[in-house]
Motif scaffolding. Structure first.
Motif, PDB file in Angstrom:
ATOM      1  N   THR A  16       0.980  -1.178   0.016  1.00 42.65           N
ATOM      2  CA  THR A  16      -0.044   0.121  -0.031  1.00 42.65           C
ATOM      3  C   THR A  16       0.712   1.222   0.066  1.00 42.65           C
ATOM      4  O   THR A  16       2.004   1.027   0.472  1.00 42.65           O
ATOM      5  N   ILE A  17       0.514   2.247  -0.711  1.00 46.61           N
ATOM      6  CA  ILE A  17       1.065   3.589  -0.673  1.00 46.61           C
ATOM      7  C   ILE A  17       0.213   4.498  -0.354  1.00 46.61           C
ATOM      8  O   ILE A  17      -1.071   4.886  -1.052  1.00 46.61           O
ATOM      9  N   LYS A  18       0.500   5.313   0.558  1.00 51.10           N
ATOM     10  CA  LYS A  18      -0.455   6.304   1.067  1.00 51.10           C
ATOM     11  C   LYS A  18      -0.524   7.725   0.141  1.00 51.10           C
ATOM     12  O   LYS A  18       0.780   8.049  -0.206  1.00 51.10           O
ATOM     13  N   LEU A  19      -1.367   8.161  -0.309  1.00 52.44           N
ATOM     14  CA  LEU A  19      -1.350   9.092  -1.476  1.00 52.44           C
ATOM     15  C   LEU A  19      -1.888  10.627  -0.583  1.00 52.44           C
ATOM     16  O   LEU A  19      -2.555  10.607   0.402  1.00 52.44           O
ATOM     17  N   PHE A  20      -1.175  11.605  -1.220  1.00 48.03           N
ATOM     18  CA  PHE A  20      -1.719  12.902  -0.646  1.00 48.03           C
ATOM     19  C   PHE A  20      -2.732  13.595  -1.292  1.00 48.03           C
ATOM     20  O   PHE A  20      -3.625  14.092  -0.899  1.00 48.03           O
ATOM     21  N   GLY A  21      -2.870  13.002  -2.539  1.00 46.62           N
ATOM     22  CA  GLY A  21      -3.866  13.514  -3.446  1.00 46.62           C
ATOM     23  C   GLY A  21      -4.994  12.344  -3.676  1.00 46.62           C
ATOM     24  O   GLY A  21      -4.928  11.436  -2.833  1.00 46.62           O
ATOM     25  N   ASN A  22      -5.596  12.564  -4.906  1.00 42.09           N
ATOM     26  CA  ASN A  22      -6.704  11.275  -5.035  1.00 42.09           C
ATOM     27  C   ASN A  22      -6.438  10.564  -6.342  1.00 42.09           C
ATOM     28  O   ASN A  22      -7.188   9.778  -6.778  1.00 42.09           O
ATOM     29  N   SER A  23      -5.060  10.680  -6.867  1.00 42.41           N
ATOM     30  CA  SER A  23      -5.018   9.975  -8.201  1.00 42.41           C
ATOM     31  C   SER A  23      -3.478   9.985  -8.412  1.00 42.41           C
ATOM     32  O   SER A  23      -2.661  10.559  -7.531  1.00 42.41           O
ATOM     33  N   ILE A  24      -3.057   9.218  -9.330  1.00 39.29           N
ATOM     34  CA  ILE A  24      -1.668   9.111  -9.564  1.00 39.29           C
ATOM     35  C   ILE A  24      -1.702   9.550 -11.224  1.00 39.29           C
ATOM     36  O   ILE A  24      -2.791   9.565 -11.931  1.00 39.29           O
ATOM     37  N   ALA A  25      -0.552   9.983 -11.668  1.00 32.93           N
ATOM     38  CA  ALA A  25      -0.601  10.601 -13.207  1.00 32.93           C
ATOM     39  C   ALA A  25       0.687  10.597 -13.546  1.00 32.93           C
ATOM     40  O   ALA A  25       1.820   9.854 -12.987  1.00 32.93           O
ATOM     41  N   ILE A  26       0.969  10.570 -15.007  1.00 32.43           N
ATOM     42  CA  ILE A  26       2.132  10.185 -15.806  1.00 32.43           C
ATOM     43  C   ILE A  26       2.411  11.475 -16.663  1.00 32.43           C
ATOM     44  O   ILE A  26       1.600  11.964 -17.200  1.00 32.43           O
ATOM     45  N   GLY A  27       3.662  11.683 -16.626  1.00 29.27           N
ATOM     46  CA  GLY A  27       4.126  12.745 -17.478  1.00 29.27           C
ATOM     47  C   GLY A  27       4.656  12.465 -18.789  1.00 29.27           C
ATOM     48  O   GLY A  27       4.962  11.196 -18.932  1.00 29.27           O
ATOM     49  N   LYS A  28       5.067  13.172 -19.606  1.00 27.24           N
ATOM     50  CA  LYS A  28       5.472  13.015 -21.212  1.00 27.24           C
ATOM     51  C   LYS A  28       6.851  12.294 -20.931  1.00 27.24           C
ATOM     52  O   LYS A  28       7.046  11.416 -21.990  1.00 27.24           O
ATOM     53  N   SER A  29       7.588  12.423 -19.984  1.00 27.48           N
ATOM     54  CA  SER A  29       8.693  11.635 -19.652  1.00 27.48           C
ATOM     55  C   SER A  29       8.472  10.192 -19.303  1.00 27.48           C
ATOM     56  O   SER A  29       9.655   9.752 -19.067  1.00 27.48           O
ATOM     57  N   LEU A  30       7.437   9.845 -19.119  1.00 27.94           N
ATOM     58  CA  LEU A  30       7.082   8.703 -18.357  1.00 27.94           C
ATOM     59  C   LEU A  30       7.187   8.634 -17.069  1.00 27.94           C
ATOM     60  O   LEU A  30       7.074   7.289 -16.308  1.00 27.94           O
ATOM     61  N   GLU A  31       7.656   9.638 -16.349  1.00 27.18           N
ATOM     62  CA  GLU A  31       7.641   9.721 -14.842  1.00 27.18           C
ATOM     63  C   GLU A  31       6.210   9.662 -14.287  1.00 27.18           C
ATOM     64  O   GLU A  31       5.450  10.248 -14.790  1.00 27.18           O
ATOM     65  N   ILE A  32       6.086   9.144 -13.067  1.00 29.99           N
ATOM     66  CA  ILE A  32       4.792   9.037 -12.608  1.00 29.99           C
ATOM     67  C   ILE A  32       5.053   9.431 -11.104  1.00 29.99           C
ATOM     68  O   ILE A  32       5.935   9.575 -10.546  1.00 29.99           O
ATOM     69  N   GLY A  33       3.808   9.831 -10.635  1.00 26.94           N
ATOM     70  CA  GLY A  33       3.536  10.855  -9.279  1.00 26.94           C
ATOM     71  C   GLY A  33       2.188  10.941  -9.118  1.00 26.94           C
ATOM     72  O   GLY A  33       1.176  10.342  -9.976  1.00 26.94           O
ATOM     73  N   GLU A  34       2.074  11.473  -8.289  1.00 29.92           N
ATOM     74  CA  GLU A  34       0.319  11.675  -7.649  1.00 29.92           C
ATOM     75  C   GLU A  34      -0.131  13.134  -8.589  1.00 29.92           C
ATOM     76  O   GLU A  34       0.570  13.982  -8.799  1.00 29.92           O
ATOM     77  N   GLY A  35      -1.252  12.998  -8.840  1.00 32.48           N
ATOM     78  CA  GLY A  35      -2.206  13.876  -9.492  1.00 32.48           C
ATOM     79  C   GLY A  35      -2.999  14.672  -8.620  1.00 32.48           C
ATOM     80  O   GLY A  35      -3.865  14.263  -8.035  1.00 32.48           O
ATOM     81  N   TYR A  36      -2.416  15.942  -7.923  1.00 32.14           N
ATOM     82  CA  TYR A  36      -2.827  16.368  -7.125  1.00 32.14           C
ATOM     83  C   TYR A  36      -4.351  17.100  -7.271  1.00 32.14           C
ATOM     84  O   TYR A  36      -5.576  17.261  -6.672  1.00 32.14           O
ATOM     85  N   ALA A  37      -4.519  17.999  -8.376  1.00 37.00           N
ATOM     86  CA  ALA A  37      -5.453  18.857  -8.759  1.00 37.00           C
ATOM     87  C   ALA A  37      -6.553  18.193  -9.918  1.00 37.00           C
ATOM     88  O   ALA A  37      -5.962  18.347 -10.955  1.00 37.00           O
ATOM     89  N   PRO A  38      -7.615  17.794  -9.471  1.00 33.44           N
ATOM     90  CA  PRO A  38      -8.426  17.482 -10.710  1.00 33.44           C
ATOM     91  C   PRO A  38      -9.073  18.673 -11.160  1.00 33.44           C
ATOM     92  O   PRO A  38     -10.431  19.082 -11.056  1.00 33.44           O
ATOM     93  N   ASN A  39      -8.382  19.525 -11.884  1.00 33.06           N
ATOM     94  CA  ASN A  39      -8.674  20.754 -12.491  1.00 33.06           C
ATOM     95  C   ASN A  39      -9.047  20.920 -13.967  1.00 33.06           C
ATOM     96  O   ASN A  39      -9.505  21.806 -14.382  1.00 33.06           O
ATOM     97  N   LEU A  40      -9.195  19.543 -14.796  1.00 30.93           N
ATOM     98  CA  LEU A  40      -9.709  19.686 -16.080  1.00 30.93           C
ATOM     99  C   LEU A  40     -11.013  19.134 -16.298  1.00 30.93           C
ATOM    100  O   LEU A  40     -11.828  19.808 -17.066  1.00 30.93           O
TER     101      LEU A  40
END
Length: 100
Positions: A16-40
């Motif tokens: 299990t991995i505790k998240l600070f946000g509510n999603s995970i995201a991927i960038g164009k460089s293929l690095e992954i992290g948390e997606g904090y703001a559901p703003n789209l």
């Protein structure tokens, strides 16, 4: 299959991995992290941030076709990451695409 419940990413291995946000995201460089703001595009949520209130936020007035394009873009990034992990593994920098 992985799932997110109450801001915890739960993997099929039991990790299990505790998240600070509510999603995970991927960038164009293929690095992954948390997606904090559901703003789209997002559902309005109640105080517990999990139950939709019946409202939808679409501040850029995206059409269904534009949403499909965004989904396809992200799906392609995730598939590229899977392909690169198979080809290069977890420790090779070639796993990542150079950013533009």
């Amino acid at each position: 299959m992985a799932d997110i419940k109450k801001r915890v990413l739960i993997l099929s291995t039991g990790k299990t991995i505790k998240l600070f946000g509510n999603s995970i995201a991927i960038g164009k460089s293929l690095e992954i992290g948390e997606g904090y703001a559901p703003n789209l595009f997002s559902a309005g949520t109640g105080s517990d941030h999990e139950k939709p209130t019946g409202t939808v936020s679409n501040p850029h007035s995206l059409t269904a076709q534009e949403m499909h394009e965004i989904a396809d873009f992200n799906i392609r990034l995730w598939l590229d990451l899977k392909d690169n992990l198979r080809k290069y593994g977890l420790t090779n920098p070639k796993t990542f695409k150079p950013g533009d």
